[in-house]
Write an enzyme that holds these catalytic residues in place. Structure first.
Site: not given
Ligand code: KIV
Length: 276
Positions: A125, A194
Site C-alpha cells: 500500500k 481515509e
C-alpha cells in the site's frame, strides 16, 4: 440482534486473493480489513474471518508511540510483516510502504521485494497520487499488487497541517476524485479512502471498478478498515470519531473482531455518527 461468535466458523474459507476482492465488489459483498502488527493478533483476525490484514505504518503511532507514522522504517515494516504472515493462513496480507520508500520506482520496487519476499505480503500500500502513479505502474508491471490510499494520507500530516478530514471543499473533493481515477488507471487493485465526506467516498466507489475500503469515509464504500488497537479500545487518548470500541461488552479479542466483521457485512458499521 446481539452478535454471537461461533468458534471455527471461518475455518473452511479459502485464502483471500487480490482478484477475489474485485469479485466481492462485483457481488456486493463487503470487504473487512483490520490492521495487525504481530502473529498473535493476525491469527485472531484470521479466526474471526477478517478478509484483509494490513501491516499499516500506524504501527509507528500505536505500537512505537510516535506522534506520526513518519519514523517507521522499511526494516521495521518487513519485521512486523513477517511476524503477521506467520500468524495468517486465510486473510490477504497487505503491507505499507513506509514514508519516502515510494520516492522513486527503483526504491519502491526494492521495498516491495523485501515486503513480499522477506515479509510474505501479497500486496503493498502506498499513499497519494501524482508522481505515485508512475510508482504504481512500475510495481504493477513487475506483478506487485498495489493498494492506493487517498484522502487523509498520514504521511502528509505536515503538509496537511494535522489529521483532518479531506475533501470538504469542492476543489479538494474534485482533486481526490481525479486522483482516485488516476491510481486505478495506473493499476491499483484496491483503494483506501481515509477521512473524506461519505458522499465523496460513495461517488468514487460508484465510479471505480476497483474496490474501495473506507476509514472515516461512510458506509457506501466496498469495505471498511480499522486500526486494531482503536477497535479494541487500547489506543491511548481520544478515540477517532470514525472508530468504535468493539471489545466493550464482549469477552475476547476474537469476538470483538468477529463483531466488527459482522457489523460491516450487515451494514451496521459505520453508523451515521462515525462519518463526515
Ligand atoms: O497505517 C494504517 O494503519 C493505515 C490504515 C489506517 C488504513 O493506513
Amino acid at each position: 440482534m446481539p452478535h454471537v461468535y461461533t468458534e471455527n466458523a471461518h475455518a473452511d474459507r479459502k485464502p483471500v486473493t487480490a482478484p477475489a476482492l474485485r469479485a466481492m465488489k462485483d457481488d456486493g459483498r463487503k470487504i473487512v480489513m483490520l490492521t495487525a502488527y504481530d502473529a498473535s493478533f493476525a491469527a485472531r483476525a484470521d479466526e474471526a474471518g477478517i478478509d484483509v490484514v494490513l501491516v499499516g505504518d500506524s504501527l509507528g503511532m500505536v505500537v512505537q508511540g510516535h506522534a506520526s507514522t513518519l519514523p517507521v522504517t522499511l526494516d521495521q515494516t518487513v519485521y512486523h510483516t513477517a511476524a503477521v504472515s506467520r500468524g495468517l493462513s486465510k486473510a490477504l496480507l497487505v503491507a505499507d510502504l513506509p514514508f519516502m520508500s515510494d520516492r522513486d520506482p527503483a526504491f519502491a520496487l526494492e521495498a516491495a521485494r523485501r515486503l513480499m519476499g522477506e515479509g510474505g505480503a501479497a500486496m503493498v500500500k502506498l499513499e497519494g497520487a501524482g508522481h505515485i502513479c508512475g510508482v504504481i505502474e512500475a510495481l504493477v508491471e513487475r506483478n506487485v499488487p498495489v493498494c492506493a490510499h487517498l484522502g487523509l494520507t498520514p504521511q502528509s500530516v505536515h503538509r496537511l497541517g494535522g489529521y483532518r478530514v479531506q475533501g470538504r471543499e469542492e476543489a479538494v473533493a474534485e482533486q481526490i476524485l481525479a486522483d482516485a481515477h488516476a491510481v486505478a488507471a495506473a493499476g491499483a487493485q484496491l483503494l483506501v479512502l481515509e477521512a473524506v465526506p461519505a458522499e465523496l467516498a460513495a461517488r468514487i466507489t460508484r465510479e471505480l471498478d476497483i474496490p474501495t475500503i473506507g476509514i472515516g469515509a461512510g458506509a457506501d464504500t466496498d469495505g471498511q478498515v480499522l486500526v486494531v488497537y482503536d477497535m479494541l479500545g487500547i489506543t491511548p487518548g481520544k478515540r477517532p470519531k470514525f472508530s468504535k470500541d468493539f471489545l466493550a461488552g464482549r469477552g475476547s479479542v476474537v469476538e470483538a473482531m468477529a463483531a466488527f466483521a459482522d457489523d460491516v457485512r450487515d451494514g451496521r458499521f459505520p453508523a451515521a455518527e462515525h462519518q463526515y
